[in-house]
Design a protein around this motif. Sequence first.
Motif, mmCIF file in Angstrom:
data_model
loop_
_atom_site.group_PDB
_atom_site.id
_atom_site.type_symbol
_atom_site.label_atom_id
_atom_site.label_comp_id
_atom_site.label_asym_id
_atom_site.label_seq_id
_atom_site.Cartn_x
_atom_site.Cartn_y
_atom_site.Cartn_z
ATOM 1 N N LYS A 149 -0.821 -5.297 -13.620
ATOM 2 C CA LYS A 149 -1.248 -5.191 -12.218
ATOM 3 C C LYS A 149 -0.122 -4.603 -11.367
ATOM 4 C CE LYS A 149 -3.491 -8.784 -10.531
ATOM 5 N NZ LYS A 149 -3.852 -10.217 -10.306
ATOM 6 N N GLY A 200 -0.102 -0.868 -9.505
ATOM 7 C CA GLY A 200 0.143 -0.760 -8.087
ATOM 8 C C GLY A 200 1.314 0.110 -7.706
ATOM 9 N N ASN A 201 2.141 0.481 -8.688
ATOM 10 C CA ASN A 201 3.375 1.197 -8.359
ATOM 11 C C ASN A 201 3.614 2.458 -9.176
ATOM 12 O OD1 ASN A 201 5.010 -0.647 -6.362
ATOM 13 N ND2 ASN A 201 4.103 -2.030 -7.879
ATOM 14 N N GLU A 221 -0.355 7.998 -8.807
ATOM 15 C CA GLU A 221 -1.813 8.097 -8.882
ATOM 16 C C GLU A 221 -2.293 9.465 -9.337
ATOM 17 O OE1 GLU A 221 -4.129 6.749 -5.644
ATOM 18 O OE2 GLU A 221 -2.879 4.990 -5.240
ATOM 19 N N LYS A 275 -0.917 5.294 -12.832
ATOM 20 C CA LYS A 275 -1.690 4.092 -12.495
ATOM 21 C C LYS A 275 -2.851 3.895 -13.456
ATOM 22 C CE LYS A 275 -4.607 2.349 -8.709
ATOM 23 N NZ LYS A 275 -4.909 2.484 -7.262
#
Length: 539
Positions: free
Chosen positions: A198, A202-203, A206, A218
């Motif tokens: 997770k 989130g980091n 993308e 991601k």
Amino acid sequence: MKKIKYIAISALLAFCSCSDFLDEELKSSLAPENTYTNTHGFEVGVTGLYEYARSEFNTWGGEFNGFSHGQATPVEVFQIGTDIMFTNTDPLLVSFGNLSYTPLSHYVNSWWKFGYGLASNANLILEYSEHADVDWDNPTDKAGFQAEARFFRAYAYRYLVYLYGDIPWVDKVERDFRVDFTRTPKAEVLNHMIEDLKFAAGNLPEDPDAVLPGRLTKWAALHLLSEVYLMAGMNAEAEDAARQVIDSHKFELMKDRFGTHTKEPGDVFSDMFKENNQNRNTAGNKETIWVMQLEYNVVGGGGESEDWALRAYNPSYFSIDGFTIADSLGGRGVAQLIPFPWWIDKNSGFYEAEDIRNSDYNIKRNWYYNDPRSEKYGQKAEITEELWKAKKLYPAITKFFYGVQDKGGDEGYGGCTKDRIKFRLSETYLLLAEALMNQGRTDEAAEAINEVRLRAKASKITGAQVTKDFLADERIRELIGEEMRRFTLCRLGLLKERVLRYNTDAAPRWNDKHWLWPIPQDVINSNTGSAFPQNPGWD
């Protein structure tokens, strides 16, 4: 990631087993305190994690490998002793094929070392990234490197949990010699893996078009997170993670021919596995989510000892009079993995007639004598039961054929050094289908499976046809040789049932202890400061 920095491995720590599976061996002046001081140092170290992870394929080492199993075909050990493959050649593999392995067996030890080595190196990066005096180039650098490290830590524990069950969860660098490790319950380890993934999702970047080939995004984290949620029985969460990947529209199932070989005979499925066709940046392959970079003869690519799938999956046809080694026939296969006829024989009915995954471009069933010195030259060689069992001739999966034009014309070259697809969108659809099936939503599961089948020109299925067995079969058709078959069958709860049904070598030895591998005996022997029980049935 091409152009892997060889310095990266020297910046990492090397680890062995149990009391020493977390001990460190510092490498010259590139000790962590000298390396992990700025963004460039962490770039070097994280690049080393990619190198270490792809060493899951490594057989006999090499000058710049992060890890070596020291034996042939390490990942192929997860294909035998299941429902798809048998072996009658390499003694090391035979013991896993007929379920006679023990806590002393080589791969039982080497996969433990691989998992903890990768996790420990990730822990090192995570620890040093928290130092207050690191000179970061950008405010997002710290979280970005931590995301990659936490992805690889979860990736490492994926192997450990599937194989050994309850295992020590270690999330920090162990500098003191310890002999008191204890086993963490599998459910707890999975929860830690979920938190890691997770954070990674989130980091990590993308945009898959904005990263170097092979670099994580991601979407790779979410793909793996979907599988880990399935391992944990969290099916709604697995559905959500898979849908995020699919609904991002960053990826698509390839439906038209693409890449560097479109002028050659083939189809879109075979294009997926041709040399130089794996990456979206260079070949336009928008189906692949994460690709390990093993390309031949580039800095940071693969070598002859890196991936032996070519040898493992292809028959030793050249041992038959009238044949000679040829790249077009798959090179120098030595048949460490031999398919059971039930799914690959031309008369088995396992594939529909129009399914392109069953085409001549993807499964080679027609073999012609190719030695011009032979009287048989040009004639068709029949696949007989005798030749099949003798590993000399059988239908071959062409995913692991390769081209040797850039390898000095060496058609006996042993490696399968092309980039290796780890995650692709078709599997994301099948993970989604699994999550939906487990929730009783079989009509929706059928829709997800049909996305994959329609690309393959196979007929649609209905929700009434969706079962664990059907999904296991569909994963063979789509992912044979790509998935770790043992992992899939364990997750689906089908390992015992399908070994007994299909595997004549393993069935007579099956015992419920085989759901897990044993803990390496060296681990138990050296952990003298605390109880470290063996897996049930392996004492």
